[in-house]
Structures are given as C-alpha cells and as structure tokens.
Design an enzyme around this catalytic site. Structure first.
Site: not given
Ligand code: GRF
Length: 212
Positions: A67, A95, A97, A111, A113, A149, A177
């Site tokens: 954090r 991190r 935010l 973001n 994920h 998330d 992907q």
């Molecule tokens: C990826 O799997 C992304 O989804 C997650 O952290 C990883 C980062 O990988 N948030 P990179 O640094 O973009 O290769």
C-alpha cells in the site's frame, strides 16, 4: 484530446511492451505511451521501455508494504502530470493505490489481471485456478476502483486449462492473450468507444468474439 498513456510496472514488463509495440504498429487507437514508472529500480521493464525509445523512470517509494503512501502517489502524479498523461495503465504494478490516484484517475486507470474476474482476484492466481480445478481461465482488463481487482470489466479472453498444466504453462498461455487484449482496451479508450454504466462497460459498435 489525444490519449497519453503512463504505464506503471514492477517487473519484466511484457504487457508494457505489448502496448508500446501496438502503438508502433498503429494499433493503439492513436494513443501514445508517454512515460513508464517503476517502483523497482532494476525492473527489466525500465530497460525494455528505454530500448524502445520510451521515457522510463524509477521512483523510490517510501512505503515498505504494497500500500503506497499519499506522498508516494503524489510524486507519481507529479511525473504523470508533467508529461500530460491522461490514461494510466497498471501492468504488473505490485502496489496498491488508495489515496489521490484513485479519485483523481477514476475511469482513466486500467489494470490487467491474469484470471477471469471476479474469479481468482489477488496473487498467484494461475496456481489457484489449477488447484480449484476450473476448466477455463483467462485474463481481464478492467477499470481500477478502490477495491482491488473489482472494477468494471472492459475486455476478457478465455483460455483452456489442460490436465497436465503447471502454473507456468498456464501463465504463458494466458499471457499470450493478455498481450492481445490490453492494447485492444487502450485502443477502444483512445477512440472514445468506451462508456461505463454502473458495473458495465459498453463498447461503441459492439465487440466481436474471436477464437484464439
Ligand atoms: C501479468 O500476468 C499481469 O496480468 C499481472 O502481472 C503480470 C505482469 O507481467 N497483473 P508483465 O510484467 O506484464 O510481463
């Protein structure tokens, strides 16, 4: 107004590279990657950004845990503002935010994920998906909100989970992907095609389903 993207990273930066390469290929909807910020001084991402001619800086955060402090966020905002950044993309930024960044960038921060949210938020999600026994996983690009998330979903891609997968094999399949959908989300944003209504994100002209 043109879209100027700031990318926040902590690690290897493969998603960051996918955004930079998409811009070079004319596939980022006219958006320009203006700055990369890392909280990790020797993150590979910094090197990869500079090799591609993108300004990349390290900010030494005062927060010891995930954090960030208000001051950390303010220093990031100052750097982003200086370059006229109006879209922030988190790409493996480890991190959380919580102060000025969130209210200030509502609807202007994305973001990526590596799971099909809302399943498997948090960390080590490929391992968790394997252990849970789901047959499909994937990745999600979403707007960032206060809850980690949890923000409105812009785009997702699905990948199968194979019986003998290791977390690394699954991660690699998902990552492929990720590199496809993150540039697509930014391109839609830059083209002004995204409209958020509550939890739902509508794409002007609709979106198609692509295999692979
Ligand atoms: C990826 O799997 C992304 O989804 C997650 O952290 C990883 C980062 O990988 N948030 P990179 O640094 O973009 O290769």
């Amino acid at each position: 107004m043109s879209t100027r993207v700031g990318i926040l990273v902590s690690g290897r930066g493969s998603n960051m590279v996918s955004l930079i390469e998409a811009e070079k290929a004319g596939k980022l909807g006219g958006a320009e990657v203006a700055l990369v910020i890392s909280d990790v001084g020797d993150a590979l991402a910094l090197e990869k950004a500079r090799e591609r001619g993108v300004e990349a800086i390290h900010i030494q955060m005062e927060a010891e845990k995930a954090r960030l402090t208000e001051n950390d966020e303010e220093r990031m905002i100052a750097e982003l503002d200086e370059r006229g950044v109006n879209l922030v993309c988190l790409a493996g930024f480890m991190r959380v935010l919580c102060h000025r960044m969130l209210p200030g960038y509502t609807g202007k921060m994305m973001n990526i994920h590596p799971s099909l949210l809302p399943s498997f938020p948090g960390l080590e999600v490929q391992r968790k998906a394997l252990e849970y026994g789901v047959r499909y996983s994937g990745c999600t690009v979403h707007f960032v909100t206060e809850d980690v998330d949890c923000g409105p979903i812009i785009i997702q891609a699905v990948v199968p989970i194979l019986q003998d997968d290791t977390p690394d094999e699954l991660s690699a399949r998902i990552l492929k992907q990720e590199h496809r959908i993150y540039p697509q989300a930014v391109a839609w944003y830059a083209q002004g095609k995204l409209r958020v209504e509550g939890r739902r994100v509508f794409v002007e002209g609709g979106y198609s389903w692509e295999e692979g």
